[in-house]
Design a protein around this motif. Structure first.
Motif, PDB file in Angstrom:
ATOM      1  N   ARG A   1     140.556 115.254 -21.571  1.00 47.07           N
ATOM      2  CA  ARG A   1     141.603 115.759 -22.491  1.00 47.07           C
ATOM      3  C   ARG A   1     140.831 117.747 -22.324  1.00 47.07           C
ATOM      4  O   ARG A   1     141.641 118.444 -21.598  1.00 47.07           O
ATOM      5  CB  ARG A   1     142.498 115.481 -23.732  1.00 47.07           C
ATOM      6  CG  ARG A   1     143.628 114.304 -23.921  1.00 47.07           C
ATOM      7  CD  ARG A   1     143.325 114.158 -25.506  1.00 47.07           C
ATOM      8  NE  ARG A   1     144.571 113.198 -26.027  1.00 47.07           N
ATOM      9  CZ  ARG A   1     144.245 112.238 -26.566  1.00 47.07           C
ATOM     10  NH1 ARG A   1     143.727 112.338 -27.840  1.00 47.07           N
ATOM     11  NH2 ARG A   1     145.371 111.399 -26.999  1.00 47.07           N
TER      12      ARG A   1
ATOM     13  N   LYS B   1     144.285 108.169 -18.425  1.00 49.71           N
ATOM     14  CA  LYS B   1     145.038 108.540 -19.721  1.00 49.71           C
ATOM     15  C   LYS B   1     146.051 108.156 -20.668  1.00 49.71           C
ATOM     16  O   LYS B   1     145.981 107.631 -21.666  1.00 49.71           O
ATOM     17  CB  LYS B   1     145.312 109.973 -19.141  1.00 49.71           C
ATOM     18  CG  LYS B   1     144.556 111.641 -20.747  1.00 49.71           C
ATOM     19  CD  LYS B   1     145.596 112.278 -20.420  1.00 49.71           C
ATOM     20  CE  LYS B   1     145.724 113.412 -21.639  1.00 49.71           C
ATOM     21  NZ  LYS B   1     146.710 113.469 -21.539  1.00 49.71           N
ATOM     22  N   GLN B   2     146.767 108.210 -19.480  1.00 49.60           N
ATOM     23  CA  GLN B   2     148.090 106.782 -20.316  1.00 49.60           C
ATOM     24  C   GLN B   2     147.439 105.509 -21.305  1.00 49.60           C
ATOM     25  O   GLN B   2     148.461 105.413 -22.044  1.00 49.60           O
ATOM     26  CB  GLN B   2     148.886 106.881 -19.670  1.00 49.60           C
ATOM     27  CG  GLN B   2     150.719 106.229 -19.248  1.00 49.60           C
ATOM     28  CD  GLN B   2     151.238 105.037 -18.083  1.00 49.60           C
ATOM     29  OE1 GLN B   2     150.541 105.268 -16.792  1.00 49.60           O
ATOM     30  NE2 GLN B   2     151.951 104.343 -18.618  1.00 49.60           N
TER      31      GLN B   2
ATOM     32  N   GLU C   1     142.098 118.968 -18.628  1.00 51.42           N
ATOM     33  CA  GLU C   1     143.441 118.314 -18.739  1.00 51.42           C
ATOM     34  C   GLU C   1     144.470 119.635 -18.101  1.00 51.42           C
ATOM     35  O   GLU C   1     145.368 119.503 -17.030  1.00 51.42           O
ATOM     36  CB  GLU C   1     144.547 117.663 -19.923  1.00 51.42           C
ATOM     37  CG  GLU C   1     144.486 118.857 -20.834  1.00 51.42           C
ATOM     38  CD  GLU C   1     145.335 118.016 -21.998  1.00 51.42           C
ATOM     39  OE1 GLU C   1     145.451 118.943 -23.113  1.00 51.42           O
ATOM     40  OE2 GLU C   1     145.835 117.112 -22.065  1.00 51.42           O
TER      41      GLU C   1
ATOM     42  N   VAL D   1     143.838 103.406 -28.240  1.00 48.19           N
ATOM     43  CA  VAL D   1     143.358 103.474 -28.984  1.00 48.19           C
ATOM     44  C   VAL D   1     143.227 102.624 -29.975  1.00 48.19           C
ATOM     45  O   VAL D   1     144.481 102.049 -30.816  1.00 48.19           O
ATOM     46  CB  VAL D   1     144.299 105.017 -29.513  1.00 48.19           C
ATOM     47  CG1 VAL D   1     143.229 105.382 -30.666  1.00 48.19           C
ATOM     48  CG2 VAL D   1     144.430 106.173 -28.398  1.00 48.19           C
TER      49      VAL D   1
ATOM     50  N   ASP E   1     137.298 106.577 -27.292  1.00 49.59           N
ATOM     51  CA  ASP E   1     137.904 107.527 -27.990  1.00 49.59           C
ATOM     52  C   ASP E   1     137.335 108.804 -27.601  1.00 49.59           C
ATOM     53  O   ASP E   1     137.662 110.046 -26.578  1.00 49.59           O
ATOM     54  CB  ASP E   1     137.522 107.841 -29.712  1.00 49.59           C
ATOM     55  CG  ASP E   1     138.338 106.897 -29.651  1.00 49.59           C
ATOM     56  OD1 ASP E   1     139.413 106.391 -29.315  1.00 49.59           O
ATOM     57  OD2 ASP E   1     137.490 106.023 -30.863  1.00 49.59           O
TER      58      ASP E   1
ATOM     59  N   LEU F   1     144.840 104.899 -21.524  1.00 52.43           N
ATOM     60  CA  LEU F   1     143.560 105.079 -22.844  1.00 52.43           C
ATOM     61  C   LEU F   1     144.373 105.362 -24.085  1.00 52.43           C
ATOM     62  O   LEU F   1     144.293 104.903 -25.514  1.00 52.43           O
ATOM     63  CB  LEU F   1     142.515 106.081 -22.333  1.00 52.43           C
ATOM     64  CG  LEU F   1     141.436 104.843 -21.726  1.00 52.43           C
ATOM     65  CD1 LEU F   1     140.682 106.360 -21.040  1.00 52.43           C
ATOM     66  CD2 LEU F   1     140.547 104.013 -22.322  1.00 52.43           C
ATOM     67  N   GLU F   2     145.377 106.112 -24.471  1.00 52.69           N
ATOM     68  CA  GLU F   2     146.092 106.209 -25.113  1.00 52.69           C
ATOM     69  C   GLU F   2     146.824 105.814 -25.326  1.00 52.69           C
ATOM     70  O   GLU F   2     147.094 105.263 -26.791  1.00 52.69           O
ATOM     71  CB  GLU F   2     147.566 107.707 -24.317  1.00 52.69           C
ATOM     72  CG  GLU F   2     146.494 108.960 -24.597  1.00 52.69           C
ATOM     73  CD  GLU F   2     147.483 109.653 -23.955  1.00 52.69           C
ATOM     74  OE1 GLU F   2     148.328 109.847 -23.484  1.00 52.69           O
ATOM     75  OE2 GLU F   2     146.690 111.622 -24.218  1.00 52.69           O
ATOM     76  N   ALA F   3     147.137 104.452 -25.215  1.00 48.90           N
ATOM     77  CA  ALA F   3     148.317 103.467 -25.098  1.00 48.90           C
ATOM     78  C   ALA F   3     147.355 102.178 -26.160  1.00 48.90           C
ATOM     79  O   ALA F   3     148.229 101.641 -26.886  1.00 48.90           O
ATOM     80  CB  ALA F   3     149.250 102.972 -24.148  1.00 48.90           C
TER      81      ALA F   3
ATOM     82  N   LEU G   1     138.210 109.145 -23.660  1.00 45.78           N
ATOM     83  CA  LEU G   1     139.773 110.181 -24.182  1.00 45.78           C
ATOM     84  C   LEU G   1     139.844 111.221 -24.039  1.00 45.78           C
ATOM     85  O   LEU G   1     140.866 112.375 -23.162  1.00 45.78           O
ATOM     86  CB  LEU G   1     140.512 109.327 -24.657  1.00 45.78           C
ATOM     87  CG  LEU G   1     142.313 109.544 -24.816  1.00 45.78           C
ATOM     88  CD1 LEU G   1     142.922 109.994 -23.570  1.00 45.78           C
ATOM     89  CD2 LEU G   1     142.592 109.093 -26.124  1.00 45.78           C
ATOM     90  N   SER G   2     138.603 112.019 -25.182  1.00 44.97           N
ATOM     91  CA  SER G   2     138.716 113.209 -25.219  1.00 44.97           C
ATOM     92  C   SER G   2     137.745 113.992 -24.136  1.00 44.97           C
ATOM     93  O   SER G   2     138.446 115.463 -23.555  1.00 44.97           O
ATOM     94  CB  SER G   2     137.476 113.097 -26.133  1.00 44.97           C
ATOM     95  OG  SER G   2     137.380 114.993 -26.647  1.00 44.97           O
TER      96      SER G   2
END
Ligand SMILES: Nc1ccn([C@@H]2O[C@H](COP(=O)(O)OP(=O)(O)OP(=O)(O)O)[C@@H](O)[C@H]2O)c(=O)n1
Ligand SMILES: C[C@](O)(CO)[C@H](O)COP(=O)(O)O
Length: 231
Positions: free
Chosen positions: A93, A176-177, A96, A183, A86, A179-181, A89-90
């Motif tokens: 972002r 990013k994709q 970005e 979470v 997390d 890590l978002e998938a 990912l932060s």
């Protein structure tokens, strides 16, 4: 020659360091006159390959503003998350608006201050034209056992067992994709595992054995020894 405007560093530095049993998170413990985190960030910046460094720090972190490096214009902060993934990912972002989908990102643990510029450049030079990216890792020199409790169930083929280090190097958009998938997935303890879950096969690049992660109390004097040897 790598375009430094297309490579970003992400540093997860928002952990509490439970296993270190210290009076503060381990990234803020003193080491050779600076904090662990300052050493890690200084080594990344001195490699002179990154456009900027995005550091995830805890929203309750009282230490960061006290560090001189917090004033470095090449360093951005982002709010850390519940788990390491997390926080990563932060930090992604947080850049970005500057990072492009195909830009490389190297994710490196704050708790690994012994990283060398040579290993950073080795990873980049080896993988900069790779389709997927990959990680620094260490082969296993010991016999490895599959264990249940205090009993050995069998012996593993060590040629197929490597220990993942950091940095881990992937394209901004895909990382990013991934890590978002993933979470909330406890199996994702590094960036490569998130990519693996999407079916990718990241590459392995053998790194230095002194690139240790400060995890337990005995690791701090070992890190100091390694850093003194590197001088
Ligand atoms: N929610 C979290 C957890 C960890 N980390 C960072 O991820 C790196 C590797 O994690 P680890 O060694 O497990 O650090 P801690 O989680 O702090 O250690 P512990 O598990 O002992 O609490 C560290 O630099 C740590 O600061 C993070 O940014 N955000
Ligand atoms: C990312 C890492 O350092 C690779 O070995 C490791 O997975 C971090 O694990 P931790 O439990 O968050 O320390």
């Amino acid at each position: 020659m790598t375009n430094t405007q297309s490579i970003w560093a992400v540093v997860p530095a928002a952990g509490v360091g439970k296993r270190m049993q210290a009076d503060r998170p381990k990234q803020y413990l003193p080491l050779l006159g600076k904090t662990v985190l300052e050493h890690t960030l200084t080594r990344l910046l001195q490699a002179d390959v990154f456009a900027a460094v995005s550091v995830a720090i805890s929203v309750e972190d009282p230490y960061w503003p006290e560090l001189t490096i917090s004033q470095d214009v090449r360093v951005f902060t982002a709010p850390g998350g519940k788990e390491r993934a997390d926080s990563v990912l932060s930090a992604l972002r947080a850049i970005e608006d500057r990072a492009r989908e195909n830009h490389w990102v190297l994710v490196h643990d704050a708790a690994r201050p012994c990283i060398t510029a040579a290993d950073i450049r080795l990873l980049i030079d080896t993988l900069q034209n790779d389709e997927v990216g990959g990680i620094l890792a260490l082969s296993s020199h010991d016999t490895l056992k599959n264990v249940d409790g205090d009993s050995i169930l069998g012996t593993l083929d060590r040629t197929h067992i490597w220990r993942a280090l950091t940095p881990q190097m992937f394209r901004y958009g895909r990382l990013k994709q991934a890590l978002e998938a993933s979470v909330g997935n406890p199996a994702v303890t590094d960036e490569a595992s998130a990519l693996e879950l999407l079916g990718f096969q990241p590459k392995i690049v053998e790194g230095r054995p002194d690139n240790i992660k400060i995890t337990r109390p005995e690791d701090l004097p070992l890190a100091q020894f390694y850093m003194e040897q590197q001088q």
